[in-house]
Motif scaffolding. Structure first.
Motif, mmCIF file in Angstrom:
data_model
loop_
_atom_site.group_PDB
_atom_site.id
_atom_site.type_symbol
_atom_site.label_atom_id
_atom_site.label_comp_id
_atom_site.label_asym_id
_atom_site.label_seq_id
_atom_site.Cartn_x
_atom_site.Cartn_y
_atom_site.Cartn_z
ATOM 1 N N PHE A 56 -18.938 -70.642 17.068
ATOM 2 C CA PHE A 56 -17.826 -71.119 17.888
ATOM 3 C C PHE A 56 -18.305 -71.418 19.300
ATOM 4 O O PHE A 56 -17.954 -72.448 19.881
ATOM 5 C CB PHE A 56 -16.675 -70.101 17.943
ATOM 6 C CG PHE A 56 -15.575 -70.542 18.869
ATOM 7 C CD1 PHE A 56 -14.613 -71.439 18.436
ATOM 8 C CD2 PHE A 56 -15.536 -70.113 20.183
ATOM 9 C CE1 PHE A 56 -13.621 -71.888 19.296
ATOM 10 C CE2 PHE A 56 -14.543 -70.555 21.049
ATOM 11 C CZ PHE A 56 -13.586 -71.446 20.602
ATOM 12 N N ARG A 57 -19.106 -70.536 19.867
ATOM 13 C CA ARG A 57 -19.611 -70.764 21.230
ATOM 14 C C ARG A 57 -20.438 -72.041 21.290
ATOM 15 O O ARG A 57 -20.343 -72.809 22.250
ATOM 16 C CB ARG A 57 -20.400 -69.551 21.707
ATOM 17 C CG ARG A 57 -19.501 -68.343 21.928
ATOM 18 C CD ARG A 57 -20.238 -67.213 22.575
ATOM 19 N NE ARG A 57 -21.490 -66.945 21.877
ATOM 20 C CZ ARG A 57 -21.925 -65.750 21.538
ATOM 21 N NH1 ARG A 57 -21.221 -64.681 21.837
ATOM 22 N NH2 ARG A 57 -23.071 -65.588 20.924
ATOM 23 N N ALA A 58 -21.253 -72.290 20.262
ATOM 24 C CA ALA A 58 -22.050 -73.524 20.223
ATOM 25 C C ALA A 58 -21.135 -74.752 20.115
ATOM 26 O O ALA A 58 -21.362 -75.769 20.798
ATOM 27 C CB ALA A 58 -23.028 -73.481 19.061
ATOM 28 N N PHE A 59 -20.115 -74.664 19.272
ATOM 29 C CA PHE A 59 -19.151 -75.755 19.115
ATOM 30 C C PHE A 59 -18.452 -76.035 20.446
ATOM 31 O O PHE A 59 -18.326 -77.189 20.871
ATOM 32 C CB PHE A 59 -18.124 -75.362 18.037
ATOM 33 C CG PHE A 59 -17.168 -76.456 17.668
ATOM 34 C CD1 PHE A 59 -17.466 -77.345 16.657
ATOM 35 C CD2 PHE A 59 -15.950 -76.583 18.330
ATOM 36 C CE1 PHE A 59 -16.579 -78.353 16.300
ATOM 37 C CE2 PHE A 59 -15.056 -77.578 17.978
ATOM 38 C CZ PHE A 59 -15.373 -78.469 16.970
ATOM 39 N N HIS A 60 -18.041 -74.976 21.101
ATOM 40 C CA HIS A 60 -17.374 -75.083 22.410
ATOM 41 C C HIS A 60 -18.289 -75.769 23.417
ATOM 42 O O HIS A 60 -17.884 -76.701 24.116
ATOM 43 C CB HIS A 60 -16.987 -73.682 22.877
ATOM 44 C CG HIS A 60 -16.345 -73.638 24.226
ATOM 45 N ND1 HIS A 60 -17.076 -73.449 25.384
ATOM 46 C CD2 HIS A 60 -15.051 -73.763 24.602
ATOM 47 C CE1 HIS A 60 -16.247 -73.445 26.410
ATOM 48 N NE2 HIS A 60 -15.023 -73.639 25.969
ATOM 49 N N GLN A 61 -19.520 -75.328 23.491
ATOM 50 C CA GLN A 61 -20.471 -75.890 24.456
ATOM 51 C C GLN A 61 -20.750 -77.371 24.168
ATOM 52 O O GLN A 61 -20.834 -78.182 25.091
ATOM 53 C CB GLN A 61 -21.770 -75.098 24.425
ATOM 54 C CG GLN A 61 -22.773 -75.543 25.456
ATOM 55 C CD GLN A 61 -24.021 -74.662 25.451
ATOM 56 O OE1 GLN A 61 -24.143 -73.721 24.675
ATOM 57 N NE2 GLN A 61 -24.946 -74.988 26.329
ATOM 58 N N LEU A 62 -20.856 -77.723 22.901
ATOM 59 C CA LEU A 62 -21.127 -79.107 22.515
ATOM 60 C C LEU A 62 -19.959 -80.037 22.821
ATOM 61 O O LEU A 62 -20.149 -81.137 23.331
ATOM 62 C CB LEU A 62 -21.456 -79.172 21.015
ATOM 63 C CG LEU A 62 -21.632 -80.564 20.415
ATOM 64 C CD1 LEU A 62 -22.867 -81.245 21.002
ATOM 65 C CD2 LEU A 62 -21.727 -80.470 18.899
#
Length: 190
Positions: free
Chosen positions: A24-30
């Motif tokens: 989720f954090r990676a998705f958010h950052q992207l």
């Protein structure tokens, strides 16, 4: 509302887990920067755009396992973000906004020999973009107004890069037809 939801430790009031999953954090950052750009074009206010996007990501975080199980999580998340932006506009008693100020902020206007003519042309273009189907609007706004590549747009919208290019071609044809017809109508009026 926090600007960095991915690092936020939450309380039980929001319904979010104490530690957000790495994916989720990676998705958010992207996706967050593109989401804010698009929400800002709907809300005409960067702070409101950030608030709408943060609300969308909070919703996505609460349902993250369900989102990941969907056929196209990116497309779903994009829709959630746009709906939160529209909801915020309505909550503030405003209609969703699209590009009106862009007509006044273009480089062409700042360097135009005929600023009034350029302004009319820019406003006509903004109206034509507003009249496009939703997917075509998204592609045109991200590509031409914010400078995203077809691959980046594909990632954010959850479609293929070829789909982005095809959508852009269709949108450009529709814009050309709308502007040529408007030009013809304007010429007849004079």
């Amino acid at each position: 509302m926090t600007k960095d939801l991915s690092r936020r430790r939450t309380t039980s009031m929001t319904g979010l887990p104490d530690q957000l999953p790495v994916d989720f954090r990676a998705f958010h950052q992207l996706h967050r920067p593109a989401y804010v750009h698009r929400a800002a074009s709907l809300l005409n206010n960067h702070s409101d755009a950030e608030e709408a996007v943060d609300t969308a990501f909070e919703q996505l975080a609460r349902d993250w396992d369900k989102v990941l199980a969907m056929e196209n999580p990116a497309a779903y998340a994009w829709t959630v973000m746009k709906n939160r932006a529209i909801d915020l506009a309505r909550a503030r008693g405003r209609r969703p906004y699209l590009l009106q100020s862009a007509a006044f902020e273009t480089l062409a206007l700042r360097t135009a020999v005929d600023p009034i003519g350029q302004l009319e042309e820019s406003m006509s273009l903004c109206q034509a973009v507003r009249d496009l189907p939703e997917r075509q609007q998204d592609v045109i706004i991200l590509w031409y107004f914010h400078g995203y590549t077809s691959a980046q747009i594909a990632t954010h919208l959850g479609i293929t890069a070829a789909g982005v290019r095809s959508t852009a071609r269709s949108a450009r044809r529709a814009l050309h037809e709308a502007l040529v017809c408007k030009g013809s109508a304007d010429d007849l009026a004079h």
